[in-house]
Structures are given as structure tokens and as C-alpha cells.
Enzyme design. Structure first.
Site, PDB file in Angstrom:
ATOM      1  N   ASP A  11       0.917  -1.148   0.071  1.00 26.58           N
ATOM      2  CA  ASP A  11      -0.026   0.149   0.085  1.00 26.58           C
ATOM      3  C   ASP A  11       0.902   1.452   0.064  1.00 26.58           C
ATOM      4  O   ASP A  11       1.814   1.354   0.718  1.00 26.58           O
ATOM      5  CB  ASP A  11      -0.918   0.104   1.358  1.00 26.58           C
ATOM      6  CG  ASP A  11      -1.892   0.968   1.124  1.00 26.58           C
ATOM      7  OD1 ASP A  11      -2.170   1.476  -0.140  1.00 26.58           O
ATOM      8  OD2 ASP A  11      -2.432   1.337   2.245  1.00 26.58           O
ATOM      9  N   HIS A  28       2.423   3.528  -9.189  1.00 20.70           N
ATOM     10  CA  HIS A  28       2.354   2.147  -9.327  1.00 20.70           C
ATOM     11  C   HIS A  28       3.494   1.495 -10.068  1.00 20.70           C
ATOM     12  O   HIS A  28       4.101   0.487  -9.797  1.00 20.70           O
ATOM     13  CB  HIS A  28       1.138   1.888 -10.068  1.00 20.70           C
ATOM     14  CG  HIS A  28       0.053   2.389  -9.507  1.00 20.70           C
ATOM     15  ND1 HIS A  28      -0.302   1.818  -8.127  1.00 20.70           N
ATOM     16  CD2 HIS A  28      -1.428   2.922  -9.686  1.00 20.70           C
ATOM     17  CE1 HIS A  28      -1.441   2.351  -7.689  1.00 20.70           C
ATOM     18  NE2 HIS A  28      -1.973   2.769  -8.723  1.00 20.70           N
ATOM     19  N   LEU A 122      11.745 -19.946  -4.886  1.00 26.72           N
ATOM     20  CA  LEU A 122      10.726 -19.280  -4.256  1.00 26.72           C
ATOM     21  C   LEU A 122       9.422 -19.264  -4.948  1.00 26.72           C
ATOM     22  O   LEU A 122       9.337 -19.263  -6.348  1.00 26.72           O
ATOM     23  CB  LEU A 122      11.143 -17.751  -4.426  1.00 26.72           C
ATOM     24  CG  LEU A 122      10.334 -16.734  -3.879  1.00 26.72           C
ATOM     25  CD1 LEU A 122       9.785 -16.790  -2.440  1.00 26.72           C
ATOM     26  CD2 LEU A 122      10.723 -15.350  -4.423  1.00 26.72           C
TER      27      LEU A 122
HETATM   28  C1  FPP Z   1      -1.899   0.072  -3.286  1.00 26.50           C
HETATM   29  O1  FPP Z   1      -1.732   1.314  -3.239  1.00 26.50           O
HETATM   30  C2  FPP Z   1      -1.768  -0.518  -4.594  1.00 26.50           C
HETATM   31  C3  FPP Z   1      -2.351  -0.862  -5.507  1.00 26.50           C
HETATM   32  C4  FPP Z   1      -3.712  -0.850  -5.466  1.00 26.50           C
HETATM   33  C5  FPP Z   1      -1.564  -1.594  -6.616  1.00 26.50           C
HETATM   34  C6  FPP Z   1      -0.306  -2.186  -6.327  1.00 26.50           C
HETATM   35  C7  FPP Z   1       0.502  -2.655  -7.608  1.00 26.50           C
HETATM   36  C8  FPP Z   1       1.860  -2.540  -7.631  1.00 26.50           C
HETATM   37  C9  FPP Z   1       2.652  -2.283  -6.543  1.00 26.50           C
HETATM   38  C10 FPP Z   1       2.552  -2.315  -8.900  1.00 26.50           C
HETATM   39  C11 FPP Z   1       3.276  -3.326  -9.549  1.00 26.50           C
HETATM   40  C12 FPP Z   1       2.588  -4.681  -9.023  1.00 26.50           C
HETATM   41  C13 FPP Z   1       3.116  -5.908  -9.700  1.00 26.50           C
HETATM   42  C14 FPP Z   1       2.979  -7.114  -9.368  1.00 26.50           C
HETATM   43  C15 FPP Z   1       3.951  -5.643 -10.973  1.00 26.50           C
HETATM   44  P1  FPP Z   1      -2.629   2.483  -3.186  1.00 26.50           P
HETATM   45  O2  FPP Z   1      -2.511   3.034  -4.824  1.00 26.50           O
HETATM   46  O3  FPP Z   1      -3.929   2.354  -2.909  1.00 26.50           O
HETATM   47  O4  FPP Z   1      -1.829   3.839  -2.543  1.00 26.50           O
HETATM   48  P2  FPP Z   1      -2.571   4.874  -1.736  1.00 26.50           P
HETATM   49  O5  FPP Z   1      -3.229   4.205  -0.706  1.00 26.50           O
HETATM   50  O6  FPP Z   1      -1.592   5.741  -1.244  1.00 26.50           O
HETATM   51  O7  FPP Z   1      -3.585   5.584  -2.689  1.00 26.50           O
END
Ligand code: FPP
Length: 247
Positions: A11, A28, A122
Site C-alpha cells: 500500500d 504504481h 521461491l
Molecule cells: C495500493 O496502493 C496498491 C495497489 C492497488 C497496486 C499495487 C500494484 C503495484 C505495487 C504495482 C506493481 C505490481 C506488480 C505485481 C508488477 P494505493 O494505490 O492504494 O496507494 P494509496 O493508498 O497511497 O492511494
């Protein structure tokens, strides 16, 4: 040493970008680099299974542009990491629903899983269009359709649960759940599998997460006295008294 299954709720991508005046999607992309760092750190830390929460079934409620960038990112990531995963013995699997993903993404997922299926260093599981409650409901439906009837054992139910989410039926429960990004909630992630997981909530935003943070989390985990409902281990409790978390 015992099998170690670490799960991470990644997150904070959006806030990381917003704090810099950048579009959320840039967070992201930086998050994908943090995924690579994390995967690379696992073998040396004794982590056998890593499950990453990349996209929840409720994330479809985000703006279509953001969803589109995430889906494209998953596709690029899987495509570009197949070779190095194969080389490093990383077995990839994607858990969650597939019927709402584009055929192109499903094709890459199937190719990545097949190409890395021999990996033994892994097991990397990435949760995409994943909902733990939906998986549990699916397992219950599967069980009720079985001819054997009766109450399923925990082990049998666990296998069915993996089956509903394209998982490996032998995957052990989660030992350590880490959530980055300052929030402290489970957000419908691995609710059954985390029944006895140790929880660590980190203030680090996901794009800033490094192998050193993961190592610290594993160190803290190793000081925890896991009782699974039995009586405390007094020696472990005393050694824990001096343990601080800096994450
Ligand atoms: C939550 O942060 C994150 C997500 C919904 C997306 C997770 C995706 C990645 C880490 C990108 C890459 C992943 C792979 C597997 C290649 P948020 O966007 O909700 O953050 P915020 O709470 O600060 O808005």
C-alpha cells in the site's frame, strides 16, 4: 528451517506519487521496482513463499485509467520477468479470478506459470482480481457439491480454497503478513490463510520498500512467540522485551 510464507499488502503507491506532485500511476510504476527488490531479497532471508496483493476485486472501482495502467503494468512485468524468474528458480503463480482479465493478460499469466513451473527457490504468488471472501465462498460452494458431504476438515477446505483461486493446493498458511503505507487493515486479503499469521504494519510507502525493510520485518517475526493457542514460551517472551520496530 521451517517453511516461511510472507504475504504483503503493498500500500502507498498513490500517496508516494502525490507527495511528489506526480500522477498516481507513477507510484504504481515505482511500486513494480519495489516488487523486484522484494523478490530478490527473499531467498537470502529464508522466505519460500511470497504472496503479493497487487489488485483486489474491489480495486475495479478505481478510475478506468488507473485500472488500465495497472493491468498493463502486470502484463509487462510478467512478460519481462519470466526469463529471470526461470533462471533464479522463482515459480510464479497468479491467484484470483481470471474471467474479468483481458485475454492478453490471461495468456501472459498462463505462459509465466508454465514457463516457471519448475522453480524451487521461491514460490511467488501475485494476487490479481483477488477477494478472500469470494475465495472462501467459492470453496464452500465447491465443498457442498462434493459427493462426500459432511463437514470438511480444515486441510480439505484449505485445498478447495486454493482451487477456487488458481492456487497450488499445497501452499502453506501465511506466517508473516506485512502491510506498508501506514494503514492497519486486512482489506479482504488471505483471511483464512492468515488465521495465525504474525502482523507487521509499516509506515513505509510501498515504492520506498527495500530488501532491508523486509529483512527487518523477518527479524521481528523471528522474535515473536507463535503459540497457536498453546501456552507461552517464557524464554522467548523475555528475549522479546528488548525488541523495537523501526519499520
Ligand atoms: C495500493 O496502493 C496498491 C495497489 C492497488 C497496486 C499495487 C500494484 C503495484 C505495487 C504495482 C506493481 C505490481 C506488480 C505485481 C508488477 P494505493 O494505490 O492504494 O496507494 P494509496 O493508498 O497511497 O492511494
Amino acid at each position: 528451517m521451517n517453511h516461511l510464507h510472507v504475504a504483503i499488502i503493498m500500500d502507498g503507491n498513490g500517496r508516494w506519487a502525490e507527495e511528489r506532485g506526480w500522477p498516481r500511476t507513477r507510484g504504481h510504476r515505482a511500486g513494480a521496482d519495489a516488487v523486484l527488490r522484494t523478490v530478490e531479497a527473499c531467498p537470502a532471508l529464508g522466505i519460500n513463499t511470497l504472496t503479493l496483493y497487487a489488485f483486489s476485486s474491489d480495486n475495479w472501482r478505481r478510475p478506468p485509467e488507473e485500472v488500465g495502467v495497472l493491468m498493463a503494468l502486470f502484463r509487462t512485468f510478467l512478460n519481462s520477468e519470466i526469463e529471470s524468474c526461470r533462471r533464479e528458480g522463482v515459480r510464479m503463480s497468479i491467484i484470483g479470478r481470471r474471467d474479468r482479465l483481458t485475454p492478453a493478460l490471461v495468456q501472459v499469466i498462463e505462459h509465466a506459470e508454465e514457463a516457471t513451473s519448475d522453480g524451487e527457490t521461491l514460490q511467488l504468488r501475485i494476487a490479481v482480481d483477488y477477494s478472500s471472501r469470494d475465495a472462501i465462498a467459492g470453496a464452500a460452494a465447491l465443498h457442498s457439491a462434493l459427493p462426500e458431504g459432511g463437514t470438511p476438515s480444515r486441510e480439505r477446505f484449505r485445498e478447495l480454497l486454493e482451487r477456487t483461486q488458481h492456487g497450488d493446493p499445497g501452499t502453506p498458511d501465511v506466517d508473516l503478513l506485512i502491510r506498508t503505507g501506514r494503514e492497519q487493515r486486512l482489506s479482504d486479503f488471505l483471511l483464512w490463510e492468515c488465521a495465525y499469521a504474525e502482523l507487521i504494519f509499516s509506515g513505509v510507502l510501498w515504492p520506498d520498500f527495500t530488501g532491508a525493510h523486509l529483512a527487518e520485518a523477518v527479524d521481528v517475526f523471528r522474535t515473536r512467540d507463535r503459540r497457536f493457542g498453546a501456552l507461552p514460551n517464557v524464554a522467548a517472551r523475555e528475549s522479546r522485551a528488548s525488541c523495537d520496530i523501526h519499520l
